[in-house]
Design an enzyme around this catalytic site. Structure first.
Site, PDB file in Angstrom:
ATOM      1  CB  SER A 173      -0.860  -0.025   1.266  1.00 25.71           C
ATOM      2  OG  SER A 173      -1.367   1.253   1.567  1.00 25.71           O
TER       3      SER A 173
ATOM      4  CE1 TYR B 220      -3.411  -2.387   5.628  1.00 28.60           C
ATOM      5  CE2 TYR B 220      -2.628  -0.325   4.694  1.00 28.60           C
ATOM      6  CZ  TYR B 220      -3.199  -1.565   4.531  1.00 28.60           C
ATOM      7  OH  TYR B 220      -3.552  -1.995   3.280  1.00 28.60           O
TER       8      TYR B 220
END
Lengths: 329, 329
Positions: free
Chosen positions: A127, A151
């Site tokens: 990501s 994350y």
């Protein structure tokens, strides 16, 4: 070919499964078996003539990966993750799924290869959350990892594991850093990034949408269709050309909210644009200010990854794929 | 203040313990207690009037970290690691110590803080092995992580954990990427980097040394004394000034092997230089070609970290600290 998709109940995983099922091939080879796994049982795609195996389980449990890999899939798509907001709220859960789950999967493949030669292609979705502000206006291929969320840290660690396990020859790994997927189908959710999709998806269906930030906010987008294209291309690409640096920034489309709205106007008219209600939310504005705005994804472009050409195209893809070609409520 | 050194039996750990013991202070505060831990029992430094606790154990065992942290040290130096060559040969052991051991330590601190407020300073030694070729002639502070060894990947992952745990407020973490320590005291070993020290240390004691690479080979060095200085400064620095990006390239000294030899000539004369025997080893040459040669450590310099001024100084430090000021066999 046997294809395993971990995280197949998610939006991108589902579309990837549908794409493989409808073409019945990947990397120029027929797909005879599709194993779809998620924390809840994924839906089998329609019309696939091969074998479909549906599994559910918790990838934080090493036994789950061992069992999945014992079927010796040729291609493994690893899309499963605790998303950004939840990983930030539940530190242990985020690390258990996003770090330990990934490592268990990689180790399961390594151990399977110790029994008899086995070297599958592993496509890992990372990501742009591996980058946190401050950064240059356009982030290059050699910019350092600066996550500002757990994350993002977990994804960055997954990238390092992927590269090291690949270098050691345990599997053929490749990681792709997906831009924010837009237009996300479904209902508005509370994700801080939700408005990027909401302000297009809702008006396209005749519904009001809230815009919490200024029109000057710039962000990095990819349509669901192109995101699936990235995953397929990553499964097919010659890794000799990629070399040891196995994680790539994908070619997104950089656009301001204002540009998104003008594209909506071109595709769906003033009536659609009038459904966007401005309701500034300083907290969301602050979160979004820490996100990447633009990239120079030179390596991915040279390696044949193809992003969206314009926001008009992103909107038309949504109208075609989600609305059956019909605009308006 | 209670100081814990994990990896206190290693060369740098031992010198750090001696430095703290002899000054009896750190960060301007008196040190009353020194806990020294390693896989073998470290030696207690001479002359320290405070309490010294010697421990040994395996940091791959979570209970070991829990026990270490239960003593609530104010400053934790984490220097323990399986070195590059061994981590490359024993994949499981490298990950168990360098990744799991580090994470267990960080989690032990996090859990200790859940019982009652606890936020120690944690100084993590990383390495320039997080960078692998190709890279620019001078590696900047924002160059991406490109390890080409499992050791380098494990250190890079430790860095990401350190930054995330620090961001979440579990401890005050700071990571420093040490250059190759030169002159390493002791006997010649089989590490591929050993010759950088051997060609100075051995002639300074009247012994022959083997040079396996060309004199044009450039590398990035720090004296043991300055390395200890980096660790102490990292324990003392104001982390507000460091910000969220908690890992820094330390200011080394970039020098070619030819420059090392000329420094040896200036300090110890032609007779010492004549003890260097050229025995080219293409395998070592190839390994070394993948290593960083030079950096632009702007952030560390701005934050007050001080490296060696010249190779003459590096050699003089060895003569002072290891040879009692006496050159020759």
């Amino acid at each position: 070919m046997h294809v395993l998709i971990i995280g197949a109940a998610g939006m991108v995983g589902r579309k990837l499964a549908e794409s493989i099922a409808s073409g019945e091939s990947l990397a120029g080879q027929p797909v005879e078996k599709l194993t779809l796994m998620d924390v809840i049982p994924p839906t089998a795609p329609a019309g696939f003539t091969g074998e479909v195996v549906i599994k559910s389980g918790d990838i934080a449990d090493p036994a789950v990966s061992t069992e999945l890999v014992s079927g010796r899939p040729d291609t493994v798509f690893h899309l499963a993750a605790i998303v950004s907001g939840e990983a930030e709220l539940d530190f242990d859960k985020g690390y258990a799924i996003n770090l330990d789950g990934t490592r268990h999967l990689f180790d399961a493949i390594r151990h399977e290869g110790q029994n008899a030669p086995y070297k599958p292609r592993v496509v890992f979705t990372s990501s742009i959350a591996v980058f946190g502000a401050p950064f240059p206006d356009k982030i290059g291929d050699e910019f350092f990892l600066t996550p500002r969320t757990s994350y993002g840290a977990q994804k960055a660690i997954g990238e390092l594991l992927l590269a090291d396990y690949s270098r050691k020859g345990f599997f053929e790994g490749i990681g792709i850093r997906l831009p924010t997927v837009c237009i996300r189908p479904g209902k508005p959710n509370k994700a801080a990034s939700g408005f990027f999709s909401n302000i297009l998806r809702e008006p396209l269906s005749g519904q009001e949408a809230v815009l919490p930030v200024d029109e000057s906010v710039r962000h990095w987008h990819v349509s669901p269709r192109r995101a699936v294209g990235f995953l397929r291309h990553a499964a097919e690409i010659d890794l000799e050309a990629v070399g040891l640096r196995r994680v790539l920034n994908m070619p997104g489309l950089s656009a301001t909210v204002g540009e998104q709205i003008e594209a909506l106007r071109r595709v769906a008219g003033d009536r659609a644009v009038a459904l966007i209600r401005r309701e500034p939310d300083p907290m969301i504005g602050e979160i979004v200010a820490g996100w990447p705005r633009d990239f120079d994804p030179a390596r991915a472009l040279a390696l044949g990854f193809v992003g969206d050409a314009s926001f008009d195209e992103i909107i038309r893809i949504h109208v075609e794929d989600e609305l059956g070609g019909r605009i308006g409520g």
